[in-house]
Design an enzyme around this catalytic site. Structure first.
Site, mmCIF file in Angstrom:
data_model
loop_
_atom_site.group_PDB
_atom_site.id
_atom_site.type_symbol
_atom_site.label_atom_id
_atom_site.label_comp_id
_atom_site.label_asym_id
_atom_site.label_seq_id
_atom_site.Cartn_x
_atom_site.Cartn_y
_atom_site.Cartn_z
ATOM 1 N N GLY A 4 -4.455 -15.633 22.557
ATOM 2 C CA GLY A 4 -4.054 -17.033 22.362
ATOM 3 C C GLY A 4 -3.426 -17.254 20.993
ATOM 4 N N ARG A 44 -3.578 -25.213 17.380
ATOM 5 C CA ARG A 44 -4.249 -26.263 16.589
ATOM 6 C C ARG A 44 -4.692 -25.786 15.199
ATOM 7 N NH1 ARG A 44 -8.794 -29.250 19.200
ATOM 8 N NH2 ARG A 44 -9.178 -27.506 20.603
ATOM 9 N N ASN A 99 -11.060 -23.562 16.986
ATOM 10 C CA ASN A 99 -9.727 -24.019 17.389
ATOM 11 C C ASN A 99 -8.952 -24.667 16.259
ATOM 12 O OD1 ASN A 99 -9.905 -23.458 20.324
ATOM 13 N ND2 ASN A 99 -11.644 -24.839 20.151
HETATM 14 C C1 UD1 Z 1 -12.489 -21.199 28.895
HETATM 15 C C2 UD1 Z 1 -13.216 -21.197 30.240
HETATM 16 C C3 UD1 Z 1 -14.194 -22.367 30.275
HETATM 17 C C4 UD1 Z 1 -15.169 -22.274 29.125
HETATM 18 C C5 UD1 Z 1 -14.413 -22.194 27.803
HETATM 19 C C6 UD1 Z 1 -15.370 -21.906 26.690
HETATM 20 C C7 UD1 Z 1 -11.678 -20.278 31.894
HETATM 21 C C8 UD1 Z 1 -10.727 -20.602 32.973
HETATM 22 N N1 UD1 Z 1 -12.243 -21.321 31.296
HETATM 23 O O1 UD1 Z 1 -11.726 -22.370 28.843
HETATM 24 O O2 UD1 Z 1 -14.912 -22.365 31.515
HETATM 25 O O3 UD1 Z 1 -16.045 -23.400 29.139
HETATM 26 O O4 UD1 Z 1 -13.438 -21.130 27.833
HETATM 27 O O5 UD1 Z 1 -14.686 -21.976 25.468
HETATM 28 O O6 UD1 Z 1 -11.914 -19.126 31.622
HETATM 29 N N2 UD1 Z 1 -7.000 -16.179 26.314
HETATM 30 C C9 UD1 Z 1 -6.150 -15.107 26.365
HETATM 31 N N3 UD1 Z 1 -5.133 -15.110 27.258
HETATM 32 C C10 UD1 Z 1 -4.945 -16.149 28.140
HETATM 33 C C11 UD1 Z 1 -5.830 -17.250 28.073
HETATM 34 C C12 UD1 Z 1 -6.842 -17.219 27.154
HETATM 35 O O7 UD1 Z 1 -6.301 -14.144 25.604
HETATM 36 O O8 UD1 Z 1 -4.010 -16.060 28.928
HETATM 37 C C13 UD1 Z 1 -8.090 -16.160 25.333
HETATM 38 C C14 UD1 Z 1 -7.916 -17.266 24.290
HETATM 39 O O9 UD1 Z 1 -7.218 -16.758 23.166
HETATM 40 C C15 UD1 Z 1 -9.344 -17.628 23.955
HETATM 41 C C16 UD1 Z 1 -10.082 -17.353 25.260
HETATM 42 O O10 UD1 Z 1 -9.288 -16.475 26.005
HETATM 43 O O11 UD1 Z 1 -9.905 -16.776 22.980
HETATM 44 C C17 UD1 Z 1 -10.366 -18.631 26.036
HETATM 45 O O12 UD1 Z 1 -9.159 -19.237 26.362
HETATM 46 P P1 UD1 Z 1 -8.980 -20.819 26.323
HETATM 47 O O13 UD1 Z 1 -7.616 -21.160 26.731
HETATM 48 O O14 UD1 Z 1 -9.474 -21.348 25.037
HETATM 49 O O15 UD1 Z 1 -9.970 -21.241 27.497
HETATM 50 P P2 UD1 Z 1 -10.561 -22.680 27.768
HETATM 51 O O16 UD1 Z 1 -9.546 -23.501 28.448
HETATM 52 O O17 UD1 Z 1 -11.180 -23.194 26.534
HETATM 53 CA CA CA Z 2 -11.130 -22.668 24.195
#
Ligand code: UD1
Ligand code: CA
Length: 450
Positions: A11, A15, A226
């Site tokens: 990610g 923010r 974040n």
């Molecule tokens: C995710 C969870 C949610 C949980 C929350 C806790 C899912 C669908 N949702 O939501 O249930 O309550 O975390 O914080 O899993 N990342 C990647 N590649 C991607 C997407 C994300 O590496 O394509 C990494 C991000 O950098 C981050 C983590 O995965 O470190 C979580 O991603 P984020 O988009 O923050 O998930 P949330 O929508 O917060």
């Molecule tokens: Ca998150």
């Protein structure tokens, strides 16, 4: 059972308002992802895969510095957490143990909690880490029935009844690696975000005749970073916890709230840390050592009974032997200070080796740098370096040798010798008085405008 770690770190973290990828922002002088890595490493994983995307090259370089066996997987487009985990598939193709998925931006999950998750794998195929949220906000919700985890619903996709659930998803998941990848294959993106949700694997597991459960931890462990505000708060949380741990381990902290630790700082039992001490990365302080007020240490080792400061700076490669004394306004870099040796006042020791029982006088400088190269100074045991000695490296001073105060030492001093390397003193009788008179009269004339 062997374990592999998959750490999600692709990610951008928009923010944070930063050019730096989010997981490279630091808490306790270590990038965020290193905290998750540290907790996971305690389980002695067979393999660690770091999934990088935004600023991937920078994250990769930082990871290599910590552990060059980490496998980097690239996620070029961030299509969701399931898609991120899928990028680790090639790296774990031959791995049949448990995979533990962690977030690189969530630094406080403890190794004890991860151990609890591994233990829960004995009875369930998929184990999810949940927590009871004070304010569930936009977290995914865990739909449970007894010890069964039925499914996870993302906030955006949840109905009112589901949103009322306070048991939330931390994001940490554990399953057999091959089971995990097989379940991810079936994950689609038909949801409110159009993303591939890792959370969907719970429902898919049940459809495939497998089981899922939730292990819970304290909400504090699941804090994700974040924003800069959250980063600053995380630093505070880390320091508070590390101070408490030091006190529990038998370290005296005179004013705990003024001492700052790094992730990897080690301080032994019965060491004393006075107020306003900062530990940079890679410092070990043995038991019974004393670090006096306003000292700054990084990349150094302080042995038993040694004292440092007040106002001392130990830089990388400083190695203090037992009962060594390093005093006020002294800087030590890449140098061993022998047992019981004293370097007490206003001194710079760089690229040096000083034997046991030696005394280094105030204002001594190792002139270690010629503008291009660094050179070494070697001083033997029981030597006496007079105040304000300049040691122009490369140079050696033998055992039991002395240098006269104010000497500029440019060549070897043999064992037991006294080196005097300064201009000889000449006294001119009455000259001071005559000079004063001349100066006073010049001043008077100047005031008269003559
Ligand atoms: C995710 C969870 C949610 C949980 C929350 C806790 C899912 C669908 N949702 O939501 O249930 O309550 O975390 O914080 O899993 N990342 C990647 N590649 C991607 C997407 C994300 O590496 O394509 C990494 C991000 O950098 C981050 C983590 O995965 O470190 C979580 O991603 P984020 O988009 O923050 O998930 P949330 O929508 O917060
Ligand atoms: Ca998150």
């Amino acid at each position: 059972m062997t374990t592999a770690l998959i750490i999600l770190a692709a990610g951008q973290g928009s923010r944070m308002n930063s050019d730096l990828p989010k997981v490279l922002h630091e808490v306790a002088n270590a990038p965020l992802f290193a905290h998750a890595l540290n907790a996971g490493t305690a389980l002695e994983p067979e393999k660690t895969v770091l999934v990088v995307g935004h600023g991937g090259d920078l994250v990769e370089a930082a990871a290599r510095k910590i552990d060059d066996t980490i496998v980097i997987a690239h996620q070029t487009e961030q299509l969701g957490t399931a898609h991120a985990v899928a990028q680790a598939r090639a790296a774990l193709a031959d791995f049949d143990g448990d995979a533990l998925v962690l977030y690189g931006d969530t630094p406080f999950v403890t190794s004890q909690t991860l151990t609890n998750m591994i233990a829960a794998r004995a009875t369930h195929d998929v184990v999810v880490l949940g927590f009871d949220a004070a304010d569930a906000g936009r977290y995914g919700r865990l739909v449970t029935s007894g010890e069964t985890l039925e499914r996870i619903v993302e906030y955006k996709d949840a109905n009112d009844a589901e949103r009322a659930i306070t048991l939330c998803n931390s994001g940490v998941v554990c399953a057999n690696a091959q089971t995990l990848f097989a379940l991810i294959d079936a994950v689609g993106n038909d949801n409110a975000s159009g993303e591939y949700y890792l959370t969907d694997i719970v429902e898919l597991a049940w459809s495939a005749g497998k089981t899922a459960t939730a292990v819970t931890c304290d909400e504090a462990e699941t804090l994700g970073i974040n924003t800069r505000v959250e980063l600053a708060r995380a630093e505070g949380i880390f320091q508070t916890a590390k101070r408490a741990e030091a006190l529990d381990n038998g370290v005296t902290l005179t004013a705990p709230e003024t001492v700052f630790f790094s992730l990897d700082t080690y301080v032994g039992r019965d060491a004393i840390i006075e107020p306003n001490v900062v530990f940079g990365p890679n410092v070990t302080v043995e038991s019974t050592a004393r670090i006096r007020a306003f000292s700054h240490l990084e990349g150094c080792h302080v042995s038993m009974g040694a004292t440092v400061g007040p106002y001392a700076r130990l830089r990388p490669g400083a190695e203090l032997s037992n009962n060594a004394h390093v005093g006020n306004f002294v800087e030590i870099k890449n140098a061993r200070i022998g047992e019981g040796t004293k370097v007490n006042h206003l001194t710079y020791i760089g690229d040096a080796d000083i034997g046991d029982g030696t005394n280094v006088g105030a204002g001594t400088i190792t002139c270690n740098y010629d503008g291009v190269f660094k050179h070494k100074t070697t001083i033997g045991r029981n030597a006496f370096i007079g105040s304000n000695t300049m040691l122009v490296a490369p140079v050696t001073v033998g055992d039991d040798a002395m240098t006269a105060s104010g000497s500029v030492i440019t060549s070897h001093v043999e064992d037991g010798a006294l080196a005097i390397a300064r201009a000889k003193q000449v006294n001119k009788a009455g000259l001071a008085v005559r000079l004063f008179e001349k100066l006073k009269s010049a001043k008077k004339n100047a005031q008269k405008g003559l």
